[in-house]
Motif scaffolding. Structure first.
Motif, mmCIF file in Angstrom:
data_model
loop_
_atom_site.group_PDB
_atom_site.id
_atom_site.type_symbol
_atom_site.label_atom_id
_atom_site.label_comp_id
_atom_site.label_asym_id
_atom_site.label_seq_id
_atom_site.Cartn_x
_atom_site.Cartn_y
_atom_site.Cartn_z
ATOM 1 N N VAL A 103 0.840 -1.198 0.000
ATOM 2 C CA VAL A 103 0.000 0.000 0.000
ATOM 3 C C VAL A 103 0.875 1.249 0.000
ATOM 4 O O VAL A 103 1.605 1.515 0.947
ATOM 5 N N ASN A 104 0.801 1.979 -1.113
ATOM 6 C CA ASN A 104 1.526 3.236 -1.214
ATOM 7 C C ASN A 104 0.691 4.231 -1.996
ATOM 8 O O ASN A 104 -0.340 3.881 -2.557
ATOM 9 N N SER A 105 1.116 5.454 -2.013
ATOM 10 C CA SER A 105 0.358 6.507 -2.681
ATOM 11 C C SER A 105 0.274 6.248 -4.183
ATOM 12 O O SER A 105 1.296 6.048 -4.838
ATOM 13 N N PRO A 106 -0.942 6.285 -4.722
ATOM 14 C CA PRO A 106 -1.095 6.114 -6.168
ATOM 15 C C PRO A 106 -0.986 7.431 -6.935
ATOM 16 O O PRO A 106 -1.602 7.603 -7.980
ATOM 17 N N THR A 107 -0.183 8.366 -6.439
ATOM 18 C CA THR A 107 -0.091 9.693 -7.044
ATOM 19 C C THR A 107 0.205 9.625 -8.537
ATOM 20 O O THR A 107 -0.436 10.309 -9.328
ATOM 21 N N PHE A 108 1.151 8.799 -8.941
ATOM 22 C CA PHE A 108 1.507 8.753 -10.364
ATOM 23 C C PHE A 108 0.738 7.682 -11.115
ATOM 24 O O PHE A 108 0.471 7.827 -12.301
ATOM 25 N N ALA A 109 0.343 6.619 -10.446
ATOM 26 C CA ALA A 109 -0.431 5.557 -11.093
ATOM 27 C C ALA A 109 -1.910 5.939 -11.184
ATOM 28 O O ALA A 109 -2.646 5.347 -11.959
ATOM 29 N N ILE A 110 -2.366 6.886 -10.396
ATOM 30 C CA ILE A 110 -3.747 7.343 -10.250
ATOM 31 C C ILE A 110 -4.600 6.328 -9.479
ATOM 32 O O ILE A 110 -5.393 6.695 -8.647
ATOM 33 N N MET A 111 -4.429 5.028 -9.744
ATOM 34 C CA MET A 111 -5.177 4.018 -9.008
ATOM 35 C C MET A 111 -4.300 2.797 -8.757
ATOM 36 O O MET A 111 -3.628 2.307 -9.660
ATOM 37 N N ASN A 112 -4.317 2.336 -7.510
ATOM 38 C CA ASN A 112 -3.703 1.058 -7.149
ATOM 39 C C ASN A 112 -4.816 0.125 -6.720
ATOM 40 O O ASN A 112 -5.805 0.569 -6.129
ATOM 41 N N VAL A 113 -4.640 -1.148 -6.981
ATOM 42 C CA VAL A 113 -5.612 -2.160 -6.561
ATOM 43 C C VAL A 113 -4.889 -3.152 -5.665
ATOM 44 O O VAL A 113 -3.802 -3.621 -5.992
ATOM 45 N N TYR A 114 -5.482 -3.421 -4.503
ATOM 46 C CA TYR A 114 -4.929 -4.372 -3.547
ATOM 47 C C TYR A 114 -5.965 -5.469 -3.331
ATOM 48 O O TYR A 114 -7.169 -5.194 -3.309
ATOM 49 N N GLN A 115 -5.501 -6.675 -3.151
ATOM 50 C CA GLN A 115 -6.419 -7.772 -2.859
ATOM 51 C C GLN A 115 -6.446 -8.026 -1.364
ATOM 52 O O GLN A 115 -5.420 -8.305 -0.760
ATOM 53 N N GLY A 116 -7.621 -7.919 -0.781
ATOM 54 C CA GLY A 116 -7.814 -8.237 0.624
ATOM 55 C C GLY A 116 -8.219 -9.691 0.766
ATOM 56 O O GLY A 116 -8.235 -10.451 -0.208
ATOM 57 N N ARG A 117 -8.545 -10.084 1.997
ATOM 58 C CA ARG A 117 -8.982 -11.464 2.229
ATOM 59 C C ARG A 117 -10.234 -11.787 1.431
ATOM 60 O O ARG A 117 -10.325 -12.839 0.818
ATOM 61 N N GLU A 118 -11.206 -10.882 1.470
ATOM 62 C CA GLU A 118 -12.476 -11.123 0.781
ATOM 63 C C GLU A 118 -12.834 -10.047 -0.219
ATOM 64 O O GLU A 118 -13.607 -10.291 -1.135
ATOM 65 N N LEU A 119 -12.299 -8.849 -0.017
ATOM 66 C CA LEU A 119 -12.674 -7.715 -0.857
ATOM 67 C C LEU A 119 -11.469 -7.124 -1.572
ATOM 68 O O LEU A 119 -10.366 -7.110 -1.036
ATOM 69 N N GLU A 120 -11.714 -6.613 -2.745
ATOM 70 C CA GLU A 120 -10.708 -5.849 -3.469
ATOM 71 C C GLU A 120 -10.741 -4.412 -2.940
ATOM 72 O O GLU A 120 -11.806 -3.892 -2.608
#
Length: 157
Positions: free
Chosen positions: A56-73
């Motif tokens: 988990v880091n700032s998506p300043t340049f990517a605009i959006m980051n996606v992380y996978q949680g246990r049950e939820l994105e």
């Protein structure tokens, strides 16, 4: 609802508390000056949902980051570098914000008219050595979430 967060650990702890009570479809809009703790709070939410902290880091340049949680994105937006509402269309913002999973939006205030009708507004302000977090519910779902958070909160307020 307001909390005084004495340090970075308390800011991340508030994020974990919000993540503990998060549900699919939730949208958390984060506002505040540079360095106020938006990404740190986002990290707490994502970790509570099962994402790896180091991912988990700032998506300043990517605009959006996606992380996978246990049950939820978890979709983590940073709108700081966008200039026009049309740019939100280009990145599929409407498809993600409020859809399955949890959406975190840094600098949401820049595109207030494009936000979903209901969301949790989180404003982080520098306050002496710490931060002040102001949470405002926009809709019944978030009023309920704030009641749950208030019951569990222990930040020395």
């Amino acid at each position: 609802m307001e909390f005084y967060l004495q340090d970075s650990a308390a800011t991340e702890a508030l994020g974990r508390l919000l993540g503990k009570h998060a549900a699919s479809g939730d949208v958390f809009c984060l506002s505040g000056d540079l360095g106020a703790g938006k990404t740190l709070l986002s990290r707490g939410v994502a970790v509570a949902l099962g994402a790896e902290a180091e991912d988990v880091n700032s998506p300043t340049f990517a605009i959006m980051n996606v992380y996978q949680g246990r049950e939820l994105e978890i979709r983590h937006f940073d709108l700081y570098r966008l200039n026009r509402p049309e740019e939100l269309e280009d990145i599929g913002f409407e498809e993600y914000a409020g859809g399955d999973g949890v959406t975190l939006i840094e600098w949401a205030e820049l595109f207030k008219d494009e936000l979903p009708e209901e969301y949790l507004q989180i404003t982080l302000l520098h306050d002496g050595e710490g931060r002040r977090a102001v949470l405002q519910a926009q809709g019944e779902r978030y009023e309920k979430l704030l009641r749950e958070v208030e019951k569990d909160a222990d930040f020395g307020n």
